[in-house]
Design an enzyme around this catalytic site. Structure first.
Site, PDB file in Angstrom:
ATOM      1  N   ASP A   1      -7.876  -5.332   0.050  1.00  0.00           N
ATOM      2  CA  ASP A   1      -8.351  -6.207  -1.038  1.00  0.00           C
ATOM      3  C   ASP A   1      -7.997  -7.670  -0.846  1.00  0.00           C
ATOM      4  O   ASP A   1      -8.493  -8.526  -1.583  1.00  0.00           O
ATOM      5  CB  ASP A   1      -7.768  -5.713  -2.375  1.00  0.00           C
ATOM      6  CG  ASP A   1      -8.302  -4.329  -2.697  1.00  0.00           C
ATOM      7  OD1 ASP A   1      -7.511  -3.376  -2.747  1.00  0.00           O
ATOM      8  OD2 ASP A   1      -9.539  -4.210  -2.832  1.00  0.00           O
TER       9      ASP A   1
ATOM     10  N   HIS B   1       0.869  -1.183   0.000  1.00  0.00           N
ATOM     11  CA  HIS B   1       0.000   0.000   0.000  1.00  0.00           C
ATOM     12  C   HIS B   1       0.901   1.228   0.000  1.00  0.00           C
ATOM     13  O   HIS B   1       1.947   1.242   0.639  1.00  0.00           O
ATOM     14  CB  HIS B   1      -0.885   0.021   1.258  1.00  0.00           C
ATOM     15  CG  HIS B   1      -2.064   0.926   1.136  1.00  0.00           C
ATOM     16  ND1 HIS B   1      -1.977   2.271   1.321  1.00  0.00           N
ATOM     17  CD2 HIS B   1      -3.352   0.660   0.804  1.00  0.00           C
ATOM     18  CE1 HIS B   1      -3.173   2.812   1.135  1.00  0.00           C
ATOM     19  NE2 HIS B   1      -4.023   1.869   0.823  1.00  0.00           N
TER      20      HIS B   1
END
Ligand code: SDX
Length: 432
Positions: free
Chosen positions: A366, A309
């Site tokens: 996700d 991320h």
């Protein structure tokens, strides 16, 4: 007096003020950089650039913190629901009983799309990508609700409550209509007696004489997924919404642009990419260990999707919550999904592997969401659509924050030109 940053350039010194956020985030205020130094700041990918000051969401990537309007995501996941949190994201505070009732009613009463839109949805090919259909429909909301999309900020702000309810409610309805149309099925009418999530499942899966009945665990899991996706500071799609809104464009045009930005596999498309990755690993008979090696080598551009991320250099707090909900849901539903076992193997292996640890690569929102969505019966090619339905309140709130700022200027980054130097036009007859 705020602290000053001093820049030494070509034997000169330039002082710039600094800005501090309520959570001690710090920024050098470079708004006068070019006019005082002739230089621009260069930050490809904007990883070091604050594009705005916002009051909506706070993230601390190092500590793995996410708060909507100051309330930790863990508390909201436990005690709130998607529409209540959406209200707070939109308007700034948790609603009173009457405010929440009014908001729920407004969303419920605006769930039906224009009959013209319902017809337009039938015009897409059965294999049309759902995010392509959704983006078209979001832009088309301005065609079916022109009074809410005047591009006159004062008017659009006056109608904000209605436009926000239309955007939140009809994203879900249009998505379900498009899904059923792709299956050659008639659409279902919204059921005002159902919650937001249950109504979506009804719109997707009810058949004539066989209304879809969601078990409580499914309702809760879907609502939680939407809540966890509701906003996330200045991510790629939300920054896109702000970019478009800064030009004075209406809410629907701005969120349509945001949905286009969400579509990419590095952003909202990752949940679909995770399931595709897990399925490929399962089909290959690998337990995940050889895939991990491929992802580390960067061979054939393979990445461990659902990991890493730009902001979180620790666990994405949403991943922890979804991971737990995933196990509980599959257990309650008696689903034995081999992809969950592979996901667990991958997570354990990656968290013990220096390649990932040294790059601060942890599971993100996700990594497990695709497994939950699949357990809810949502088809994989609609996973990013689910992300958009969840993220809509955040996009709408960011549009409002721009529109309400009387000093807001159009976003217009600069660049460093690296193309051909000055040269003359060459007539065709003189070209080689
Ligand atoms: C979302 O911004 C948001 O808030 C987004 C989001 C939201 O709620 O809106 O949180 C939602 O988009 C989550 C992210 C979903 N995307 C994925 O899961 C795709 C897989 N992840 C990566 O593509 C990547 O981690 C990003 C795009 C998420 C972040 O990329 P960065 O910060 O630009 O990192 P990078 O590409 O510069 O990589 C740094 C290093 C590189 O290796 P080296 O060059 O140092 O050798 O880490 C490696 C990369 O190769 N790396 C990975 C990896 N992610 C980064 N290696 C293997 N697998 C990965 N997933």
């Amino acid at each position: 007096m705020s602290k000053q940053a001093v820049l030494k350039l070509d034997d000169n010194e330039f002082a710039f003020p600094t800005i501090e956020g309520v959570e001690d985030e710090k920024a050098v205020d470079f708004r006068s950089l070019r006019s005082t130094t002739g230089y621009v700041a260069y930050d490809e990918g904007y990883g070091n650039t604050g594009s705005c000051q916002s009051e909506i969401t706070f993230i601390d990537g190092e500590a793995g913190i996410l708060r909507y309007r100051g309330i930790p995501i863990e508390q909201l996941a436990e005690q709130s629901d998607f529409l209540e949190s959406s209200y707070m994201i939109l308007y700034g505070d948790l609603p009173s009983q009457s405010q929440l009732h009014e908001f729920r009613s407004r969303v419920r009463d605006n769930a039906a799309v224009s009959p013209l839109m319902a017809e337009a949805l039938k015009g897409f090919a059965a294999d049309a990508p759902p995010m392509g259909v959704l983006g078209s429909m979001l832009g088309a909301l301005s065609c079916y609700n022109p009074e809410l999309a005047t591009n006159d900020r004062a008017v659009d702000l006056e109608n904000f409550d209605q436009a926000a309810a239309v955007a939140i409610a009809q994203t879900a309805t249009a998505a379900a209509l498009a899904f059923r149309s792709s299956q050659g099925k008639e659409g279902n009418a919204p059921d005002p007696s159902l919650s937001f999530g249950d109504n979506f499942l009804h719109l997707m899966f009810s058949e004539k004489g066989q209304p879809y009945e969601a078990i409580p665990e499914v309702s809760r899991a879907l609502d939680l997924m939407l809540l966890l996706h509701a906003d996330h500071e200045q991510n790629c799609s939300t920054s896109t919404v702000r970019m478009v809104a800064s030009g004075g464009a209406n809410l629907f045009a701005s969120v349509a642009a945001g949905s286009a930005a969400l579509w990419g596999p590095a952003h909202g498309g990752a949940n679909m990419a995770v399931i595709k990755m897990l399925e490929e690993i399962r089909a290959s008979g690998d337990d995940g260990s050889s895939f991990i090696e491929e992802a580390k080598s960067g061979q054939s551009g393979k990445r461990l999707m659902g990991f890493g991320h730009r902001v979180y250099k620790n666990f994405d707090p949403r991943a922890k919550i979804i991971g737990k909900a995933c196990e509980e849901l599959l257990d309650k539903m008696g689903i034995d999904d081999p992809c969950l076992d592979i996901a667990r193997n991958l997570e354990q292996a990656a968290l013990a592997d220096d390649y990932f640890v040294s790059r601060n690569l942890y599971p993100n929102v996700d990594f497990y969401s695709g497994i939950v969505l699949r357990a809810l019966g949502i088809p994989a090619d609609m996973f990013t659509v689910m992300f958009a339905i969840g993220r809509m309140p955040g996009w709408v709130a960011n549009w409002r924050e721009i529109a309400m700022n009387p000093k807001m200027k159009i976003n217009r980054p600069r660049q460093i030109y690296q193309g051909p130097a000055l040269r003359d036009y060459v007539p065709m007859e003189s070209r080689g």
